[in-house]
Design a protein around this motif. Structure first.
Motif, PDB file in Angstrom:
ATOM      1  N   THR A  13      -6.249  19.943 -55.480  1.00  0.00           N
ATOM      2  CA  THR A  13      -5.229  20.279 -54.489  1.00  0.00           C
ATOM      3  C   THR A  13      -4.217  21.304 -55.000  1.00  0.00           C
ATOM      4  N   ALA A  14      -4.583  22.027 -56.038  1.00  0.00           N
ATOM      5  CA  ALA A  14      -3.764  23.135 -56.538  1.00  0.00           C
ATOM      6  C   ALA A  14      -4.708  24.158 -57.155  1.00  0.00           C
ATOM      7  N   PRO A  15      -4.330  25.427 -57.150  1.00  0.00           N
ATOM      8  CA  PRO A  15      -5.139  26.419 -57.868  1.00  0.00           C
ATOM      9  C   PRO A  15      -5.163  26.082 -59.357  1.00  0.00           C
ATOM     10  N   LEU A  16      -6.311  26.281 -59.989  1.00  0.00           N
ATOM     11  CA  LEU A  16      -6.446  26.020 -61.419  1.00  0.00           C
ATOM     12  C   LEU A  16      -6.584  27.356 -62.144  1.00  0.00           C
ATOM     13  N   ARG A  17      -5.753  27.556 -63.146  1.00  0.00           N
ATOM     14  CA  ARG A  17      -5.798  28.834 -63.867  1.00  0.00           C
ATOM     15  C   ARG A  17      -7.119  28.963 -64.613  1.00  0.00           C
ATOM     16  N   ASP A  38      -8.325  30.863 -66.964  1.00  0.00           N
ATOM     17  CA  ASP A  38      -8.411  31.065 -68.412  1.00  0.00           C
ATOM     18  C   ASP A  38      -7.716  29.975 -69.226  1.00  0.00           C
ATOM     19  N   LEU A  39      -7.186  28.970 -68.568  1.00  0.00           N
ATOM     20  CA  LEU A  39      -6.475  27.904 -69.276  1.00  0.00           C
ATOM     21  C   LEU A  39      -7.427  26.759 -69.579  1.00  0.00           C
ATOM     22  N   ARG A  40      -7.428  26.268 -70.823  1.00  0.00           N
ATOM     23  CA  ARG A  40      -8.331  25.195 -71.230  1.00  0.00           C
ATOM     24  C   ARG A  40      -7.608  23.873 -71.467  1.00  0.00           C
ATOM     25  N   GLU A  41      -6.316  23.843 -71.212  1.00  0.00           N
ATOM     26  CA  GLU A  41      -5.557  22.603 -71.295  1.00  0.00           C
ATOM     27  C   GLU A  41      -5.607  21.891 -69.934  1.00  0.00           C
ATOM     28  N   PRO A  42      -5.348  20.575 -69.897  1.00  0.00           N
ATOM     29  CA  PRO A  42      -5.300  19.870 -68.605  1.00  0.00           C
ATOM     30  C   PRO A  42      -4.286  20.508 -67.667  1.00  0.00           C
ATOM     31  N   GLN A  43      -4.646  20.570 -66.391  1.00  0.00           N
ATOM     32  CA  GLN A  43      -3.768  21.158 -65.377  1.00  0.00           C
ATOM     33  C   GLN A  43      -3.445  20.104 -64.322  1.00  0.00           C
ATOM     34  N   ARG A  44      -2.192  19.925 -64.050  1.00  0.00           N
ATOM     35  CA  ARG A  44      -1.738  18.873 -63.152  1.00  0.00           C
ATOM     36  C   ARG A  44      -1.827  19.332 -61.699  1.00  0.00           C
ATOM     37  N   THR A  45      -2.217  18.408 -60.813  1.00  0.00           N
ATOM     38  CA  THR A  45      -2.160  18.629 -59.372  1.00  0.00           C
ATOM     39  C   THR A  45      -1.425  17.445 -58.752  1.00  0.00           C
ATOM     40  N   GLY A  46      -1.336  17.416 -57.444  1.00  0.00           N
ATOM     41  CA  GLY A  46      -0.680  16.293 -56.783  1.00  0.00           C
ATOM     42  C   GLY A  46      -1.469  15.003 -56.876  1.00  0.00           C
ATOM     43  N   HIS A  47      -2.701  15.104 -57.335  1.00  0.00           N
ATOM     44  CA  HIS A  47      -3.543  13.908 -57.500  1.00  0.00           C
ATOM     45  C   HIS A  47      -4.017  13.858 -58.957  1.00  0.00           C
ATOM     46  N   GLU A  48      -5.305  14.053 -59.211  1.00  0.00           N
ATOM     47  CA  GLU A  48      -5.787  13.984 -60.584  1.00  0.00           C
ATOM     48  C   GLU A  48      -5.381  15.225 -61.392  1.00  0.00           C
ATOM     49  N   ALA A  70     -13.945  13.407 -45.750  1.00  0.00           N
ATOM     50  CA  ALA A  70     -12.844  13.282 -46.698  1.00  0.00           C
ATOM     51  C   ALA A  70     -11.660  14.131 -46.260  1.00  0.00           C
ATOM     52  N   LEU A  71     -10.485  13.633 -46.578  1.00  0.00           N
ATOM     53  CA  LEU A  71      -9.246  14.358 -46.312  1.00  0.00           C
ATOM     54  C   LEU A  71      -8.264  13.983 -47.412  1.00  0.00           C
ATOM     55  N   THR A  72      -7.618  14.974 -47.997  1.00  0.00           N
ATOM     56  CA  THR A  72      -6.695  14.711 -49.096  1.00  0.00           C
ATOM     57  C   THR A  72      -5.286  15.081 -48.675  1.00  0.00           C
ATOM     58  N   LYS A  73      -4.466  14.053 -48.502  1.00  0.00           N
ATOM     59  CA  LYS A  73      -3.065  14.242 -48.135  1.00  0.00           C
ATOM     60  C   LYS A  73      -2.195  13.949 -49.355  1.00  0.00           C
ATOM     61  N   PRO A  74      -0.928  14.335 -49.314  1.00  0.00           N
ATOM     62  CA  PRO A  74      -0.078  14.085 -50.487  1.00  0.00           C
ATOM     63  C   PRO A  74      -0.020  12.622 -50.899  1.00  0.00           C
ATOM     64  N   ASP A  75      -0.131  11.710 -49.934  1.00  0.00           N
ATOM     65  CA  ASP A  75       0.008  10.286 -50.268  1.00  0.00           C
ATOM     66  C   ASP A  75      -1.273   9.655 -50.780  1.00  0.00           C
ATOM     67  N   ALA A  76      -2.454  10.239 -50.453  1.00  0.00           N
ATOM     68  CA  ALA A  76      -3.719   9.599 -50.833  1.00  0.00           C
ATOM     69  C   ALA A  76      -4.900  10.497 -50.511  1.00  0.00           C
ATOM     70  N   ARG A  77      -6.021  10.193 -51.181  1.00  0.00           N
ATOM     71  CA  ARG A  77      -7.321  10.741 -50.798  1.00  0.00           C
ATOM     72  C   ARG A  77      -7.987   9.714 -49.886  1.00  0.00           C
ATOM     73  N   TYR A  78      -8.449  10.162 -48.730  1.00  0.00           N
ATOM     74  CA  TYR A  78      -9.150   9.306 -47.783  1.00  0.00           C
ATOM     75  C   TYR A  78     -10.608   9.741 -47.759  1.00  0.00           C
ATOM     76  N   VAL A  79     -11.501   8.834 -48.133  1.00  0.00           N
ATOM     77  CA  VAL A  79     -12.918   9.172 -48.257  1.00  0.00           C
ATOM     78  C   VAL A  79     -13.760   8.141 -47.515  1.00  0.00           C
ATOM     79  N   LEU A  80     -14.555   8.618 -46.560  1.00  0.00           N
ATOM     80  CA  LEU A  80     -15.496   7.771 -45.838  1.00  0.00           C
ATOM     81  C   LEU A  80     -16.898   8.100 -46.336  1.00  0.00           C
ATOM     82  N   ALA A  81     -17.549   7.124 -46.966  1.00  0.00           N
ATOM     83  CA  ALA A  81     -18.928   7.263 -47.429  1.00  0.00           C
ATOM     84  C   ALA A  81     -19.752   6.215 -46.700  1.00  0.00           C
TER      85      ALA A  81
END
Length: 268
Positions: free
Chosen positions: A132-136, A138-148, A207-218
């Motif tokens: 849920t965020a652009p990932l740089r 060339d960066l090899r360190e962990p990158q934070r998003t609003g979820h994982e 699937a739909l990913t909102k700020p409060d949660a990921r909603y996944v129907l399988a």
């Protein structure tokens, strides 16, 4: 040309229209929270048409969702219209790939967006673990998003994306270095939407990913996964599936979906 005003209305965006990182971040968050990942047309043997006017009519005007070629194809056109430098790439999905199993063919579309000389991996079409965020790039360190948290590592000339689930890093997909033109995805789309081995032909995934949660129907199992790691799961009958598709995912449930939903509920 994609109708930018209609697209922005669809995702609830009313901000600037400049090709900046801030705009890219906002669009990515709102797109993944507004346009569901789904391949219901594939399950109903209707195929998927990637013509821009067809995709826009479906995802914007009809308020449907789509899978990666539709989602990232639309996002690519929007970003290009705003002045971003965008390239299409292809990836091998490794999500839920059992250990020791052969790699799957490259079937997932992702985007490489360059801003002020810096490249970013962007994806609005990966369903249950979309970043849920652009990932740089060339960066090899962990990158934070609003979820994982995500990380990118080099692997045999490809770029491997992993997500941190709990204490573990789980492979999501690996991106090949080649640049693809829009027409190059037609064969991949044909395979994903028609080949008997394609999981989209056999499994209902929304699937739909909102700020409060990921909603996944399988199939008929709804999973709600919150940024804290808390998880809720609910099994649904056909009526429950209709309700969740309409309310949680905001899809315009059609009467001709009912036989499919009854099959899904009965088989699970």
């Amino acid at each position: 040309m994609t109708d930018l005003t209609a697209y922005f209305t669809r995702i609830g965006y009313d901000g600037p229209r400049e090709p900046t990182l801030a705009v890219l971040r906002d669009l990515l968050v709102l797109h993944t929270a507004s346009i569901p990942f789904e391949a219901i047309d594939v399950l109903q043997d209707r195929g998927v048409d990637l013509a821009p006017e067809i995709v826009d009519a479906k995802l914007i005007d009809a308020r449907r969702g789509g899978y990666c070629y539709e989602q990232n194809g639309l996002f690519k056109r929007v970003l290009t219209a705003l002045g971003f430098e965008v390239e299409g790439r292809i990836a091998r999905v490794r999500w839920n790939l059992p250990a020791g199993e052969l790699l799957r063919p490259p079937t997932h579309m992702v985007l490489r967006v360059k801003i002020d000389g810096v490249a970013w991996l962007c994806d609005v079409g990966f369903g249950s673990c979309v970043p849920t965020a652009p990932l740089r790039w060339d960066l090899r360190e962990p990158q934070r998003t609003g979820h994982e948290d995500f990380r990118l590592t080099d692997i045999g000339g490809d770029l491997l994306m992993e997500a941190r689930l709990g204490e573990d890093w789980t492979p999501v997909y690996q991106v090949a270095p080649d640049v693809l033109l829009d027409q190059d995805y037609e064969i991949n789309n044909w395979f994903s939407s028609t080949h008997p081995s394609s999981h989209f032909r056999h499994v209902l995934i929304v699937a739909l990913t909102k700020p409060d949660a990921r909603y996944v129907l399988a199939q008929n199992r709804l999973t709600v996964r919150r940024p804290s790691g808390e998880m809720e799961r609910t099994m649904l009958d056909a009526e429950g599936l209709e309700h969740v598709l309409a309310t949680t995912f905001g899809l315009p449930v059609s009467d001709d979906w009912r036989p499919l939903l009854e099959r899904v509920a009965a088989a699970s």
